[in-house]
Design an enzyme around this catalytic site. Structure first.
Site, mmCIF file in Angstrom:
data_model
loop_
_atom_site.group_PDB
_atom_site.id
_atom_site.type_symbol
_atom_site.label_atom_id
_atom_site.label_comp_id
_atom_site.label_asym_id
_atom_site.label_seq_id
_atom_site.Cartn_x
_atom_site.Cartn_y
_atom_site.Cartn_z
ATOM 1 N N ASP A 146 0.859 -1.186 0.000
ATOM 2 C CA ASP A 146 0.000 0.000 0.000
ATOM 3 C C ASP A 146 0.896 1.236 0.000
ATOM 4 O OD1 ASP A 146 -2.246 1.628 0.113
ATOM 5 O OD2 ASP A 146 -2.625 1.274 2.255
ATOM 6 N N PHE A 170 -4.996 4.556 0.450
ATOM 7 C CA PHE A 170 -6.057 3.652 -0.015
ATOM 8 C C PHE A 170 -5.707 2.907 -1.305
ATOM 9 C CE2 PHE A 170 -8.045 7.804 1.379
ATOM 10 C CZ PHE A 170 -8.094 7.492 2.728
ATOM 11 N N HIS A 171 -4.494 2.343 -1.371
ATOM 12 C CA HIS A 171 -4.069 1.629 -2.576
ATOM 13 C C HIS A 171 -3.630 0.193 -2.283
ATOM 14 C CE1 HIS A 171 -2.874 5.777 -4.494
ATOM 15 N NE2 HIS A 171 -4.179 5.590 -4.460
ATOM 16 N N PRO A 172 -4.393 -0.619 -1.561
ATOM 17 C CA PRO A 172 -3.936 -1.986 -1.275
ATOM 18 C C PRO A 172 -3.944 -2.862 -2.519
ATOM 19 C CG PRO A 172 -6.187 -1.706 -0.520
ATOM 20 C CD PRO A 172 -5.711 -0.346 -0.954
#
Length: 542
Positions: free
Chosen positions: A296, A471-473
């Site tokens: 992330d 918010f980039h998993p």
């Protein structure tokens, strides 16, 4: 006793960014019967459409699964909110709307790792296929796709000055971040249409819902996959308290994202056999990579007080200001209510030893103590910066077979010493930019992390206190360890994962556009495989 929900050629689990694309492409042939299952509701909440509505969608159980991470040692034992879109459109219905592909080197590295067909030249046509780009068709952009991409509808003097300061610091101004080399500064392009959010549901799903061969079922929580030996035959799910089963005569496709897809695999007996056995789950296939490799982007939210220049803190700081903002949006679909969370972007290097930019800035004409909280009561801006290619790796692991029990999310931010080093250098670079003459007339004064934080050790401690997820998993069902280059799950038949979880390494930018690209390419793989095997359209639809 389970109720029979029917037979389909394809079952897609998850109605988010990837699932909407898949539902559209797989149902384009009227002979294919397609079922799209979404655990959330329809996307009819008014704040989904208004761009600034992300403030009312994140943390709202109507539109967000409201997950949290475990306490993170690298963040001073803080547990972070972990927004994931709930409902049709998934996270594209609550995200920042920024359209970024990443760098050509990202995808070339996927190919070099053994994932044939995933180099930059391979994926560029699939990016272009989706696009309805404001600039029209070109070598780099498409204009015939469903996903509308536009310029943002406002400008801020302060952001223009920050861009000038970055240029003085050696970061050039560029017109397009999406050509494969994103070094430079520019204003983010966004997935909007005429001042409204344009989610994956708007672009891909809603037009396809008119097709008789596509069934979209919301409120359906998948418990686990069903099997005949080592072949996946469909899904078992709950719908309004009733137990249901749907059969896939062709393929079942997980598109529930980097958190949802590994959780479904694990509940179905695909994962680390010993760990699943401790939960009473019978192992179907020992695949220890499921749920591992979580990556992330961690953003460091540096903030500066300013004077003599408009910021959103001031404009939204009174009822009169709020009224003017509302009227501007009502009559012109512009102004702060049309804003993406970030307007100005910069891609830069924390150190010359990096061949391509390893930092991304999201610069905002506002400041707040915590995301979703109140704006600070004085004019200020935020220069958030994240390490684009972190080396820290985390995990997503269920601790119950109950699908209503959220998995444990452990990003392990800053667990790698190199990530700490890059974070410290990122704050130093931010300070060098802000100190340039272009910003001097606004008298910028740092208050996060603060001018008293000077040494590398002090910076590392402060970074742990002010950083949050952006918010980039990705990566929890990665190509290589969990799926092959055709996105088929190792060790079982009839099952693919097609979403952000298959990324072996995180792209050097925001992740929504790459997720939709993966769905475009994955849908083509599914259709070609069926055509090759002669099993396409197992159930003909009149």
């Amino acid at each position: 006793m389970r109720t029979d929900f029917g037979d389909y050629d394809y079952i897609v689990v998850g109605g988010g960014s990837a699932g909407c694309v898949l539902a559209n492409r797989l149902s384009a042939d009227p002979r294919n019967r397609v079922l799209l299952i979404e655990a959330g509701d329809r996307d009819d909440y008014v704040w989904i459409k208004v761009p600034v509505g992300y403030l009312y969608c994140m943390g709202n159980p109507r539109t967000d699964w409201c997950m949290t991470t475990e306490a993170e040692p690298g963040l001073n034992q803080r547990a972070l909110p972990y927004p994931r879109g709930r409902g049709l459109g998934g996270s594209s219905s609550i995200n920042g709307m920024i359209y970024i592909r990443g760098q050509s080197a990202d995808y070339d590295s996927w190919r070099q790792a053994g994932n044939a067909g995933w180099g930059w030249d391979d994926v560029l046509p699939w990016f272009r296929k989706s696009e309805d780009h404001f600039g029209g068709a070109s070598e780099m952009h498409g204009a015939d796709g469903e996903l509308r991409i536009e310029r943002q509808r406002l400008r801020w003097e302060l952001l223009e000055a920050f861009r000038d300061a970055a240029e003085e610091a050696g970061i050039p101004k560029v017109a397009d971040f999406n050509t494969g080399d994103n070094f430079g500064s520019g204003f983010f392009e966004v997935t909007q249409r005429k001042g409204l959010r344009w989610s994956a549901a708007d672009a891909f799903l809603r037009p396809a819902m008119e097709r008789k061969n596509l069934r979209v079922q919301t409120g359906a929580t998948v418990e686990h996959l069903t099997f005949d030996g080592q072949r996946v035959t469909g899904v078992a799910f709950r719908l309004h308290g009733r137990l249901m089963t749907a059969r896939a005569l062709g393929e079942t496709i997980l598109a529930s994202g980097a958190i949802g897809s590994p959780a479904i695999l694990q509940r179905s007996g695909i994962g680390d056999a010993a760990r699943l056995g401790e939960l009473g789950i019978v192992s179907i296939h020992h695949l220890p990579g499921v749920g591992e490799n979580l990556q992330d982007h961690l953003q460091i939210r540096c903030a500066y007080r300013v004077a003599g220049v408009p910021t959103l803190n001031a404009r939204a700081g009174s009822w009169l200001g709020k009224a003017r903002i509302g009227l501007e949006y009502l009559f012109a679909r512009s102004g702060p209510m049309s804003m993406a969370p970030s307007q100005l972007g910069l891609f830069a290097r924390s150190d010359p030893r990096f061949a391509t930019p390893n930092l991304e800035y999201h610069v905002q004409p506002l400041s707040l103590a915590a995301f979703g909280g109140a704006l600070d009561p004085f004019p200020a801006f935020t220069a958030s910066v994240c390490n684009l290619r972190p080396l820290s790796r985390g995990s997503v692991r269920i601790d119950s077979a109950d699908p209503d029990h959220a998995p444990r999310i452990r990003p392990n931010y800053l667990s790698n010493e190199e990530d700490v080093r890059v974070a410290v250098e990122a704050v130093k670079l931010t300070r060098r930019i802000v100190a340039r003459p272009a910003l001097a007339k606004y008298n910028p004064e740092e208050f996060r992390p603060g001018p008293g934080v000077r040494t590398d050790a002090e910076l590392a401690e402060a970074i742990g206190a002010i950083s949050t997820t952006i918010f980039h998993p990705v990566g929890t069902a990665a190509m290589g360890s969990v799926v092959d280059a055709e996105l088929r799950v190792h060790g079982v038949d009839g099952l693919r994962v097609i979403d952000a979880s298959v990324m072996p390494t995180i792209p050097s930018g925001n992740t929504n556009a790459p997720t939709m690209m993966i769905a475009e390419k994955g849908a083509d793989m599914v259709l070609k495989a069926a055509q090759y095997s002669g099993t396409r359209s197992l159930n003909l639809v009149n």
